[in-house]
Design an enzyme around this catalytic site. Structure first.
Site, PDB file in Angstrom:
ATOM      1  N   ASN B  70       0.835  -1.183   0.000  1.00 29.31           N
ATOM      2  CA  ASN B  70       0.000   0.000   0.000  1.00 29.31           C
ATOM      3  C   ASN B  70       0.873   1.237   0.000  1.00 29.31           C
ATOM      4  O   ASN B  70       1.959   1.248   0.558  1.00 29.31           O
ATOM      5  CB  ASN B  70      -0.948   0.015   1.208  1.00 29.31           C
ATOM      6  CG  ASN B  70      -0.317   0.651   2.436  1.00 29.31           C
ATOM      7  OD1 ASN B  70      -0.227   1.881   2.528  1.00 29.31           O
ATOM      8  ND2 ASN B  70       0.137  -0.165   3.363  1.00 29.31           N
ATOM      9  N   ASN B 100      -2.425   7.691  16.776  1.00 34.43           N
ATOM     10  CA  ASN B 100      -1.196   7.610  15.992  1.00 34.43           C
ATOM     11  C   ASN B 100      -0.923   8.967  15.341  1.00 34.43           C
ATOM     12  O   ASN B 100      -1.822   9.576  14.773  1.00 34.43           O
ATOM     13  CB  ASN B 100      -1.324   6.511  14.924  1.00 34.43           C
ATOM     14  CG  ASN B 100      -0.054   6.320  14.122  1.00 34.43           C
ATOM     15  OD1 ASN B 100       0.388   7.215  13.398  1.00 34.43           O
ATOM     16  ND2 ASN B 100       0.536   5.150  14.222  1.00 34.43           N
ATOM     17  N   CYS B 131       6.602   5.658   8.380  1.00 28.05           N
ATOM     18  CA  CYS B 131       5.775   5.462   7.195  1.00 28.05           C
ATOM     19  C   CYS B 131       6.661   5.474   5.955  1.00 28.05           C
ATOM     20  O   CYS B 131       7.390   6.441   5.729  1.00 28.05           O
ATOM     21  CB  CYS B 131       4.715   6.549   7.054  1.00 28.05           C
ATOM     22  SG  CYS B 131       3.768   6.350   5.539  1.00 28.05           S
ATOM     23  N   ILE B 192       6.326  -4.409  13.705  1.00 24.54           N
ATOM     24  CA  ILE B 192       7.015  -3.506  12.794  1.00 24.54           C
ATOM     25  C   ILE B 192       6.019  -2.760  11.914  1.00 24.54           C
ATOM     26  O   ILE B 192       4.885  -3.216  11.732  1.00 24.54           O
ATOM     27  CB  ILE B 192       8.000  -4.278  11.851  1.00 24.54           C
ATOM     28  CG1 ILE B 192       7.247  -5.377  11.092  1.00 24.54           C
ATOM     29  CG2 ILE B 192       9.188  -4.787  12.612  1.00 24.54           C
ATOM     30  CD1 ILE B 192       8.071  -6.132  10.072  1.00 24.54           C
ATOM     31  N   GLY B 244       2.519  -7.441  12.394  1.00 19.89           N
ATOM     32  CA  GLY B 244       3.056  -7.952  11.133  1.00 19.89           C
ATOM     33  C   GLY B 244       2.434  -9.285  10.751  1.00 19.89           C
ATOM     34  O   GLY B 244       2.863 -10.327  11.229  1.00 19.89           O
ATOM     35  N   GLY B 245       1.415  -9.212   9.921  1.00 24.36           N
ATOM     36  CA  GLY B 245       0.857 -10.431   9.337  1.00 24.36           C
ATOM     37  C   GLY B 245       0.050 -11.315  10.268  1.00 24.36           C
ATOM     38  O   GLY B 245      -0.134 -12.500   9.974  1.00 24.36           O
ATOM     39  N   GLY B 266      -3.751  -5.882  11.621  1.00 23.62           N
ATOM     40  CA  GLY B 266      -3.745  -4.879  10.560  1.00 23.62           C
ATOM     41  C   GLY B 266      -4.464  -5.355   9.325  1.00 23.62           C
ATOM     42  O   GLY B 266      -5.690  -5.319   9.233  1.00 23.62           O
TER      43      GLY B 266
END
Lengths: 251, 304
Positions: B70, B100, B131, B192, B244-245, B266
């Site tokens: 993304n 955030n 980012c 992360i 992460g995943g 996420g």
């Protein structure tokens, strides 16, 4: 907006690389509107990872039908589904075609698989409204007539209908029907919609288009499907669309 | 058997270790149709910047093998609208709100935290120094230990609320950044953020996303994220929020065993918006079946 496993009732080939998938989706039926879409997970694992957006093509009793063209891994997996297989559907998503304002004549323009949302839209048109379908294809093999009537074709190679594109076909058709009060609904590749935008703006014809985009979620959280509006702000195709007045967006 | 699912991230108490990751739940309203947000540990807002950001032009996302790229470009409503329009909804969710923050300068981070510190609804700040999709700020800071030190120090001076520094995997040694964050007063790190990646169309020979590169997320990055959590956990005594995943409860438990005190969901929210609720059931069941009375007891129980 519901998320559920549903059963495949049929998955029929209707033209070259083009299929019609029928699923039992009773709970969704009261909520579905023409122009909306579902985000479909075709498998239970992470390859491919994301859902695939498909517009509602038709509703029959307790079933929803999706028309799709096999273009990649997700649609290839979908094409192999047989009766009784499960898929997970999330929807209905997005806004709808506005069909309540009456026009004397409605013209539906579909470029390739862009024809998909029109069978259900046709069912929802008031009986008093005349309509015609302009279906643009590359070649005759892509032709079908599922849920469509009053069809005129254009093809890139001239094997069916006029040799040319849907905008040329529209121009001929408008002269033939000689009707002033026309509304157009269109869906198809962006170059077609861009040409249509120029055409309808010049002729001052009402037109709504259903836009397409890569997206992850389908309901506004991933922000992956922006489209610029005439005020240079981004709208989301999934949530603010997929249907837009052609005057409001930059194509 | 009742299980105590609560965890502490420094002074921040969460009813369970499940957080919804920044940029994957907007400001909570859409996902609340699928998730009872009062049942989960907390939500992390989409990055807020001082002024509204339009974000990157399309195409912003592309699917990759077991993942996605993304490049949204921190599209957000800006601080003023966030306070006026989003906070009132978030206030009534019954969920812990972590805000955030993204910025293009150290001063902007400080100003954002200074203004938002007054909002009682916000229980902690996650500082996005990582980012990968904006030209100014973001990863420029995430790749500069001195900048991360400065940001943490300055932000610390403006708030007594917990500060979480969101770390980038796109640098040579993530441990250095975790160390400096701790040294300058951060309460926790989240690890992360996405990995920089790209994807090209072999026929047009053009990049599939307009920004050329994007941030890779999804199951494809889970082993990398776990290794980073492990590294930090070995070297630095600071609470870690694993990201992460994570697609299911097994992934979540794995992160906690390796070293995470909490974790964020996420990309899974995009595919299965109910994922966090299913993970809640899953971790509870795991504890019951393994006679674990407090989930915090599994943190860092890795056997190496």
């Amino acid at each position: 907006m519901l998320i559920k496993d549903v059963f495949v009732q049929s998955n029929q080939k209707i033209a070259e690389n083009t299929f019609l998938l029928k699923v039992n989706a009773e709970e969704y039926i009261p909520y579905v509107k023409p122009g909306q879409f579902f985000n479909i997970k075709v498998n239970n694992n992470s390859y491919p990872l994301l859902r695939r957006p498909f517009s509602i093509s038709d509703v029959e009793g307790d079933s929803i039908l999706f028309m799709y063209k096999v273009v990649g891994e997700g649609t290839r997996i979908l094409a192999n589904k047989v009766v009784g297989d499960q898929i997970n559907i999330l929807g209905p998503l997005g806004n709808q075609f506005s069909i309540n304002e009456s026009s004397n004549h409605v013209i539906l323009i579909g470029g390739g698989i862009g024809i998909a949302p029109f069978p259900y839209l046709i069912k929802q048109l008031p009986n008093s409204v005349k309509y015609s379908v302009l279906f643009g294809v590359r070649t005759e093999k892509e032709v079908h007539s599922y849920g469509l009537k009053n069809i005129l074709y254009s093809s890139d190679d001239g094997t069916v209908g006029i040799k040319g594109n849907t905008i040329e076909l529209l121009d001929i058709h408008l002269k033939q029907i000689a009707e002033k009060d026309v509304k157009i609904f269109a869906c198809g590749p962006n170059p077609m919609l861009k040409a249509l935008q120029e055409y309808t703006n010049n002729k001052n014809i009402e037109c709504e288009v259903s836009m397409e985009s890569a997206m992850a979620c389908g309901f506004g959280i991933c922000q992956g499907c922006p489209i610029e509006n005439k005020d240079n702000n981004y709208k989301l195709i999934c949530k603010d669309g997929p249907v837009f007045n052609i005057r409001d967006i930059m194509i | 058997m009742s299980v105590d699912l609560s965890v502490n991230i420094g002074s921040l108490k969460l009813k369970n270790p499940i957080l919804l990751a920044s940029g994957t739940v907007g400001y909570g309203n859409e996902i609340s149709e699928f998730v009872d947000l009062s049942k989960i540990g907390g939500i992390v807002t989409k990055s807020i910047s001082l002024k509204p950001r339009k974000g990157n032009p399309p195409q912003r996302i592309v699917e990759t093998s077991s993942g996605m790229l993304n490049a949204i470009g921190l599209a957000n409503v800006g601080l003023e609208l966030f306070i006026k329009e989003k906070i009132p909804f978030l206030k009534n969710l019954g969920s812990t709100l972590i805000c955030n923050i993204a910025a293009s300068s150290i001063e902007e981070y400080v100003e954002c935290v200074d203004i938002l510190d007054k909002e009682e609804t916000i229980k902690a700040f996650e500082i996005n120094v990582s980012c990968p999709n904006v030209k100014e700020g973001g990863l420029i800071f995430g790749n500069d230990v001195k900048a991360v030190a400065k940001i943490t120090e300055k932000v610390r001076g403006k708030t007594s609320k917990p500060i979480i520094i969101k770390l980038s995997p796109n640098n040579s040694n993530i441990v250095d950044y975790a160390k400096i964050a701790k040294q300058e007063g951060a309460d926790a790190v989240s690890a992360i953020n996405t990995l920089v990646g790209t994807s090209f169309d072999i026929y047009s020979k053009k990049p599939k996303i307009k920004n050329i590169t994007g941030g890779l997320s999804g199951p494809a990055i889970k082993p990398v994220a776990l290794a980073k959590v492990l590294e930090i956990s070995k070297e630095v005594d600071i609470p870690i929020i694993g990201i992460g995943g994570i697609m299911n409860w097994k992934d979540a438990v794995e992160f906690m065993i390796v070293g995470a005190s909490a974790f964020q969901i996420g990309t899974a929210n995009f595919i299965n918006p109910k994922a966090s609720m299913e993970i809640l059931d899953g971790i509870k069941k795991y504890c019951q079946e393994n006679t674990i009375s407090k989930i915090s007891d599994i943190i860092r129980t890795r056997k190496i």
